[in-house]
Design a protein around this motif. Structure first.
Motif, PDB file in Angstrom:
ATOM      1  N   ALA A  31       2.129  -9.672   5.075  1.00  0.00           N
ATOM      2  CA  ALA A  31       1.702  -7.976   5.327  1.00  0.00           C
ATOM      3  C   ALA A  31       1.728  -7.439   3.771  1.00  0.00           C
ATOM      4  CB  ALA A  31       3.117  -7.223   5.710  1.00  0.00           C
ATOM      5  N   GLU A  32       2.709  -8.267   3.022  1.00  0.00           N
ATOM      6  CA  GLU A  32       2.723  -7.770   1.047  1.00  0.00           C
ATOM      7  C   GLU A  32       1.427  -8.253   0.839  1.00  0.00           C
ATOM      8  OE1 GLU A  32       6.821  -9.825  -0.146  1.00  0.00           O
ATOM      9  OE2 GLU A  32       7.294  -8.291   0.294  1.00  0.00           O
ATOM     10  N   ASP A  33       1.249  -9.616   0.980  1.00  0.00           N
ATOM     11  CA  ASP A  33      -0.975  -9.833   0.942  1.00  0.00           C
ATOM     12  C   ASP A  33      -1.622  -8.402   0.888  1.00  0.00           C
ATOM     13  OD1 ASP A  33       0.911 -12.321  -0.564  1.00  0.00           O
ATOM     14  OD2 ASP A  33       0.175 -13.369   1.179  1.00  0.00           O
ATOM     15  N   ASP A  37      -3.705  -6.481  -1.466  1.00  0.00           N
ATOM     16  CA  ASP A  37      -5.098  -6.208  -1.623  1.00  0.00           C
ATOM     17  C   ASP A  37      -5.555  -4.971  -0.985  1.00  0.00           C
ATOM     18  OD1 ASP A  37      -5.277  -9.466  -2.066  1.00  0.00           O
ATOM     19  OD2 ASP A  37      -5.191 -10.104   0.483  1.00  0.00           O
ATOM     20  N   THR A  38      -5.376  -4.368  -0.626  1.00  0.00           N
ATOM     21  CA  THR A  38      -5.635  -2.712  -0.161  1.00  0.00           C
ATOM     22  C   THR A  38      -5.280  -2.106  -1.390  1.00  0.00           C
ATOM     23  OG1 THR A  38      -5.019  -2.857   2.339  1.00  0.00           O
ATOM     24  CG2 THR A  38      -5.476  -0.256   0.527  1.00  0.00           C
ATOM     25  N   ASN A  43      -7.890   0.842  -6.186  1.00  0.00           N
ATOM     26  CA  ASN A  43      -7.217   0.686  -7.940  1.00  0.00           C
ATOM     27  C   ASN A  43      -9.276   0.697  -8.175  1.00  0.00           C
ATOM     28  OD1 ASN A  43      -6.189   1.113 -10.396  1.00  0.00           O
ATOM     29  ND2 ASN A  43      -6.460  -1.339 -10.932  1.00  0.00           N
ATOM     30  N   ALA A  44      -9.970  -0.108  -7.471  1.00  0.00           N
ATOM     31  CA  ALA A  44     -11.041  -0.712  -7.782  1.00  0.00           C
ATOM     32  C   ALA A  44     -12.257   0.479  -7.479  1.00  0.00           C
ATOM     33  CB  ALA A  44     -11.891  -1.696  -7.213  1.00  0.00           C
ATOM     34  N   ALA A  45     -12.067   1.661  -6.162  1.00  0.00           N
ATOM     35  CA  ALA A  45     -13.008   2.500  -5.298  1.00  0.00           C
ATOM     36  C   ALA A  45     -12.467   3.556  -6.605  1.00  0.00           C
ATOM     37  CB  ALA A  45     -12.765   3.192  -4.095  1.00  0.00           C
ATOM     38  N   LEU A  57      -7.204   4.204   2.972  1.00  0.00           N
ATOM     39  CA  LEU A  57      -6.099   3.375   2.824  1.00  0.00           C
ATOM     40  C   LEU A  57      -5.888   2.222   4.111  1.00  0.00           C
ATOM     41  CD1 LEU A  57      -3.778   4.354  -0.044  1.00  0.00           C
ATOM     42  CD2 LEU A  57      -5.476   3.225  -0.260  1.00  0.00           C
ATOM     43  N   THR A  58      -5.317   3.600   5.759  1.00  0.00           N
ATOM     44  CA  THR A  58      -4.868   2.788   6.483  1.00  0.00           C
ATOM     45  C   THR A  58      -6.230   1.633   6.797  1.00  0.00           C
ATOM     46  OG1 THR A  58      -3.726   4.440   7.101  1.00  0.00           O
ATOM     47  CG2 THR A  58      -4.826   3.546   8.560  1.00  0.00           C
ATOM     48  N   THR A  59      -8.048   1.908   6.671  1.00  0.00           N
ATOM     49  CA  THR A  59      -8.789   1.544   7.397  1.00  0.00           C
ATOM     50  C   THR A  59      -8.768   0.492   6.555  1.00  0.00           C
ATOM     51  OG1 THR A  59      -9.986   3.474   8.006  1.00  0.00           O
ATOM     52  CG2 THR A  59     -11.554   1.413   6.948  1.00  0.00           C
TER      53      THR A  59
END
Length: 295
Positions: A31-33, A37-38, A43-45, A57-59
């Motif tokens: 879950a932490e991974d 990754d989310t 951050n890149a969006a 973020l949920t998606t």
């Protein structure tokens, strides 16, 4: 830079994302991974173009979890012994209504039942029934039509209701069971414990092939009681046993000096009798047992 474009905005939803990912994956580490990754994708969006950051973020988190489930399924087919979800300490100091809501969706029995659903059924059910996400956003997260998402949730609800795993027994009853269990370990006398178990109780232990434990679940009251009285008490004689809230219910943390070597949790039927005993001994699943609680 606005608040929405800073890590502060992400951190406000991190606990919810972590709670969602843990329920989907059954593993705090995974879950932490998924949440990390989310964050990297966030951050890149181009955040200025994101109208609803929480839904976005949920998606993304849900899709990360579904991707992970595909590889996790392959690895679990080679798992040594019984597989159990990674145990989590939960918070018993919140208001009773909030504690019950969290506990009913974090029990080991509930998480194991989710394993029997398809990945998309699992995600749709959790998003709608636990995290109150509307069908439009679920459809976006799963890349499906809303009608398909409604069917997924309906099928999943039917499975959950048949399994009756959203029931949480009273704190007093949990304490009686735990006291009788500890007494049986210490003395070998199982009379008080026997009265609190169902006839078809199952004892499952997850060692992950890394520590000695029972290779297969033990079925039935007579065999479970015999194992506790004749073997488990001796095996654990040198361990300290500390009461703790595990996955929304009262359980034990086993320690050997400063090392955490196991946890014990229980599942109950609607009459308050224990239906399952869950023992975690896999050291890889114990490293986060003292981490902060989920929200």
């Amino acid at each position: 830079m606005t608040e929405r474009n800073t890590p502060t905005r992400f951190e406000t939803v991190r606990p919810t994302l972590l709670g969602l990912a843990y329920r989907i994956l059954g593993s705090r580490a995974d879950a932490e991974d998924a949440v990390q990754d989310t964050y990297l994708k966030w951050n890149a969006a181009d955040q200025a173009e994101i109208d609803n950051p929480a839904a976005w973020l949920t998606t993304v988190c849900t899709r990360q979890c579904l991707d992970h489930l595909r590889s996790a399924h392959r690895s679990r087919t080679d798992y040594v012994g019984a597989w159990l979800p990674e145990p989590m300490q939960t918070d018993s100091n919140q208001d009773p209504e909030g504690a019950l809501a969290i506990a009913s969706s974090l029990t080991t029995a509930f998480l194991l039942m989710l394993e029997r659903l398809t990945p998309k059924e699992r995600a749709a059910y959790l998003l709608h029934e636990i995290f109150d996400v509307d069908y439009r956003d679920i459809a976006q997260a799963l890349d499906l039509q809303e009608t398909a998402c409604r069917k997924l949730v309906s099928r999943a609800k039917a499975h959950v209701e048949r399994a009756r795993v959203r029931h949480v027994t009273s704190a007093d009853n949990q304490r009686r069971l735990l006291s009788a269990f500890e007494s049986a370990l210490a003395t070998g006398q199982t009379g008080a414990l026997a009265a609190l178990l169902t006839d078809d109780i199952v004892l499952s232990a997850d060692g992950g092939g890394k520590v000695p434990t029972v290779a297969q679940p033990i079925y039935g009251k007579a065999d479970v009681l015999a194992f506790i009285a004749e073997k488990l008490g001796d095996y654990w004689a040198d361990y300290a046993k500390v009461e703790s809230d595990i996955n929304g219910g009262l359980g034990l943390v086993l320690t050997d000096g400063d090392a955490i070597v196991g946890t014990v949790g229980f599942a109950y039927d609607e009459q308050g009798r224990a239906t399952d005993i869950f023992i975690m001994r896999n050291p890889d699943k114990l490293t986060r047992i003292t981490r902060p609680t989920l929200q």
